[in-house]
Design a protein around this motif. Structure first.
Motif, mmCIF file in Angstrom:
data_model
loop_
_atom_site.group_PDB
_atom_site.id
_atom_site.type_symbol
_atom_site.label_atom_id
_atom_site.label_comp_id
_atom_site.label_asym_id
_atom_site.label_seq_id
_atom_site.Cartn_x
_atom_site.Cartn_y
_atom_site.Cartn_z
ATOM 1 N N LYS A 178 -5.023 -2.597 8.641
ATOM 2 C CA LYS A 178 -5.754 -1.543 7.531
ATOM 3 C C LYS A 178 -5.447 -1.669 6.294
ATOM 4 C CE LYS A 178 -7.486 3.099 7.395
ATOM 5 N NZ LYS A 178 -7.606 4.455 7.884
ATOM 6 N N GLU A 179 -4.008 -1.667 6.148
ATOM 7 C CA GLU A 179 -3.284 -1.634 4.928
ATOM 8 C C GLU A 179 -2.370 -2.722 4.930
ATOM 9 O OE1 GLU A 179 -1.073 2.003 4.249
ATOM 10 O OE2 GLU A 179 -3.014 3.226 3.940
ATOM 11 N N PRO A 180 -2.888 -4.021 4.496
ATOM 12 C CA PRO A 180 -2.192 -5.292 4.488
ATOM 13 C C PRO A 180 -1.181 -5.360 3.183
ATOM 14 C CG PRO A 180 -4.660 -5.543 3.802
ATOM 15 C CD PRO A 180 -4.356 -4.055 4.263
ATOM 16 N N TRP A 218 0.783 -1.175 -0.175
ATOM 17 C CA TRP A 218 -0.022 0.068 0.000
ATOM 18 C C TRP A 218 0.993 1.215 0.110
ATOM 19 C CZ3 TRP A 218 -5.622 0.258 0.600
ATOM 20 C CH2 TRP A 218 -6.078 -0.677 0.322
ATOM 21 N N GLU A 219 0.457 2.296 -0.702
ATOM 22 C CA GLU A 219 1.138 3.431 -0.968
ATOM 23 C C GLU A 219 0.023 4.660 -0.680
ATOM 24 O OE1 GLU A 219 4.466 6.190 -1.375
ATOM 25 O OE2 GLU A 219 4.570 3.837 -0.790
ATOM 26 N N ASP A 220 0.538 5.600 0.246
ATOM 27 C CA ASP A 220 -0.639 6.522 0.372
ATOM 28 C C ASP A 220 -2.004 6.154 0.319
ATOM 29 O OD1 ASP A 220 1.318 8.523 0.398
ATOM 30 O OD2 ASP A 220 1.578 8.688 -1.685
ATOM 31 N N LYS A 251 9.586 -14.474 2.460
ATOM 32 C CA LYS A 251 8.076 -13.969 2.282
ATOM 33 C C LYS A 251 7.975 -13.101 3.610
ATOM 34 C CE LYS A 251 3.723 -15.405 0.875
ATOM 35 N NZ LYS A 251 2.691 -16.357 0.581
ATOM 36 N N ALA A 252 7.102 -12.006 3.329
ATOM 37 C CA ALA A 252 6.984 -10.961 4.401
ATOM 38 C C ALA A 252 5.411 -10.492 4.096
ATOM 39 C CB ALA A 252 7.841 -9.840 4.540
ATOM 40 N N GLY A 253 4.637 -10.434 5.398
ATOM 41 C CA GLY A 253 3.338 -9.889 5.189
ATOM 42 C C GLY A 253 2.975 -9.246 6.389
ATOM 43 N N ILE A 254 2.058 -8.369 6.442
ATOM 44 C CA ILE A 254 1.310 -7.763 7.578
ATOM 45 C C ILE A 254 -0.118 -7.414 7.383
ATOM 46 C CG2 ILE A 254 1.525 -5.222 6.675
ATOM 47 C CD1 ILE A 254 2.416 -4.573 9.656
ATOM 48 N N THR A 255 -0.835 -7.878 8.560
ATOM 49 C CA THR A 255 -2.342 -7.618 8.412
ATOM 50 C C THR A 255 -2.739 -6.308 8.862
ATOM 51 O OG1 THR A 255 -2.604 -8.410 10.835
ATOM 52 C CG2 THR A 255 -2.592 -10.164 8.989
ATOM 53 N N GLU A 278 0.232 -1.692 13.790
ATOM 54 C CA GLU A 278 -0.551 -1.667 12.415
ATOM 55 C C GLU A 278 -1.055 -2.986 12.259
ATOM 56 O OE1 GLU A 278 2.506 -0.747 12.580
ATOM 57 O OE2 GLU A 278 2.260 1.410 12.436
ATOM 58 N N GLY A 279 -0.806 -3.982 12.638
ATOM 59 C CA GLY A 279 -1.196 -5.535 12.810
ATOM 60 C C GLY A 279 -0.248 -6.455 13.206
ATOM 61 N N THR A 280 -0.293 -7.548 12.597
ATOM 62 C CA THR A 280 0.589 -8.796 12.910
ATOM 63 C C THR A 280 1.577 -9.004 11.543
ATOM 64 O OG1 THR A 280 -0.795 -9.826 14.300
ATOM 65 C CG2 THR A 280 1.034 -11.172 13.514
ATOM 66 N N GLU A 281 2.913 -8.883 11.899
ATOM 67 C CA GLU A 281 4.032 -9.099 10.817
ATOM 68 C C GLU A 281 4.354 -10.295 10.755
ATOM 69 O OE1 GLU A 281 7.442 -6.311 9.662
ATOM 70 O OE2 GLU A 281 8.081 -7.846 11.153
#
Length: 237
Positions: free
Chosen positions: A206-208, A59-61, A200-204, A183-186
Motif C-alpha cells: 500500500k505504501e511502496p 511514505w510518511e503519514d 538498495k532497499a524497497g518494499i511493495t 506490508e508487502g515484499t521487502e
C-alpha cells in the motif's frame, strides 16, 4: 575407484550431519551465510561508514516523499526533501540546523493561522535559510533526519530473508534478498564485492518505497550559508 567413491560419500555425510544439510555445497556470494545474516551484515556495514548518501522515495503519514540526503555518522547532513506539501533543503552542522523551504511548504505549516499573518510569515521565510540551534526543541525533529543510526533502524529486522539472484546496482554486483512482510515484499540488494554495503532497499504494498545508498565515506558538505539569505530564528518575534 571404489575407495575414492566411499571417501566422497563419507565426507558428504559428515558435512550434512555437522551442518544440518546446509552449507557443504553452497555456492555464490556469501555462501556460508543465510539470507538474514547477509542482510544483517549489510546494515552493519552501513553503520560502519563515516558517511553516506540516501536517496529515493518513501511514505510518511500516508504521503509520498522524495529525499536525497548526505548524512555523516557524527550527525551532520545536507540534502533535500520534497513532498505533496512543498519541499525544503536541510543542512545540519555540529551546532546549527538550517532549513530553506518553499512557499507551499510554509503554507502547509501555517494553514491554521489567520491569512494575513500567514501571508506575512511566508513572505519573510520562503526561499531563505532559517537558522536555529541544533539543541533547540523546535530543531530536534529536523535534526533527527540526520541521525544515521535512527535511519537504519528500519532495516534491523531481517528474519526470513531469502537469497535470490545476483544483479547490478549502480555498476556494482549485488545479491538480491527478499522477505515477505505484512506490508508487502521487502527487497534488499547487497554489494558482493568490497564491503558488503546495502546498496538498495524497497518494499511493495500500500505504501511502496525504494531507497538507494551510495557515497560511502565521502565528506558531507557542511559549509553554512551566510549573509542576507540567512534568518536567525532567535531574532524572529
Amino acid at each position: 575407484m571404489r575407495t575414492a567413491h566411499r571417501f566422497t560419500a563419507t565426507a558428504a555425510l559428515a558435512c550434512a550431519a555437522a551442518l544440518g544439510l546446509t552449507g557443504c555445497f553452497a555456492s555464490g556470494p556469501f555462501a556460508d551465510l543465510t539470507g538474514s545474516e547477509v542482510a544483517d551484515k549489510s546494515v552493519d556495514a552501513l553503520r560502519g561508514a563515516a558517511s553516506l548518501t540516501v536517496s529515493g522515495k518513501v511514505w510518511e503519514d500516508g504521503k509520498p516523499l522524495e529525499l536525497n540526503m548526505a548524512v555523516s555518522k557524527s550527525g551532520e547532513c545536507r540534502g533535500t526533501i520534497a513532498g505533496q506539501e512543498g519541499s525544503f533543503e536541510l543542512l545540519r552542522t555540529s551546532d546549527f540546523v538550517f532549513i530553506k523551504a518553499d512557499e507551499p511548504f510554509y503554507r502547509s505549516q501555517m494553514k491554521d493561522l489567520p491569512k494575513a499573518e500567514a501571508d506575512e510569515a511566508v513572505k519573510q521565510l520562503a526561499g531563505h535559510w532559517l537558522k536555529s540551534k541544533a539543541s533547540d526543541a523546535d530543531s530536534k525533529e529536523l535534526a533527527s533526519l540526520c541521525d544515521l543510526d535512527e535511519l537504519l533502524k528500519e532495516f534491523d529486522d531481517s528474519k526470513g530473508a531469502e537469497k535470490g539472484k545476483v544483479t547490478s546496482v549502480g555498476g556494482q554486483k549485488a545479491l538480491t534478498l527478499t522477505t515477505k512482510t505484512d506490508e508487502g515484499t521487502e527487497t534488499l540488494q547487497v554489494a558482493t564485492e568490497g564491503k558488503p554495503y546495502l546498496l538498495k532497499a524497497g518494499i511493495t504494498g500500500k505504501e511502496p518505497a525504494e531507497v538507494s545508498f551510495s557515497g560511502f565515506d565521502k565528506p558531507v558538505n557542511t559549509e553554512a550559508p551566510t549573509g542576507k539569505d540567512v534568518i536567525d530564528a532567535d531574532q524572529l518575534g
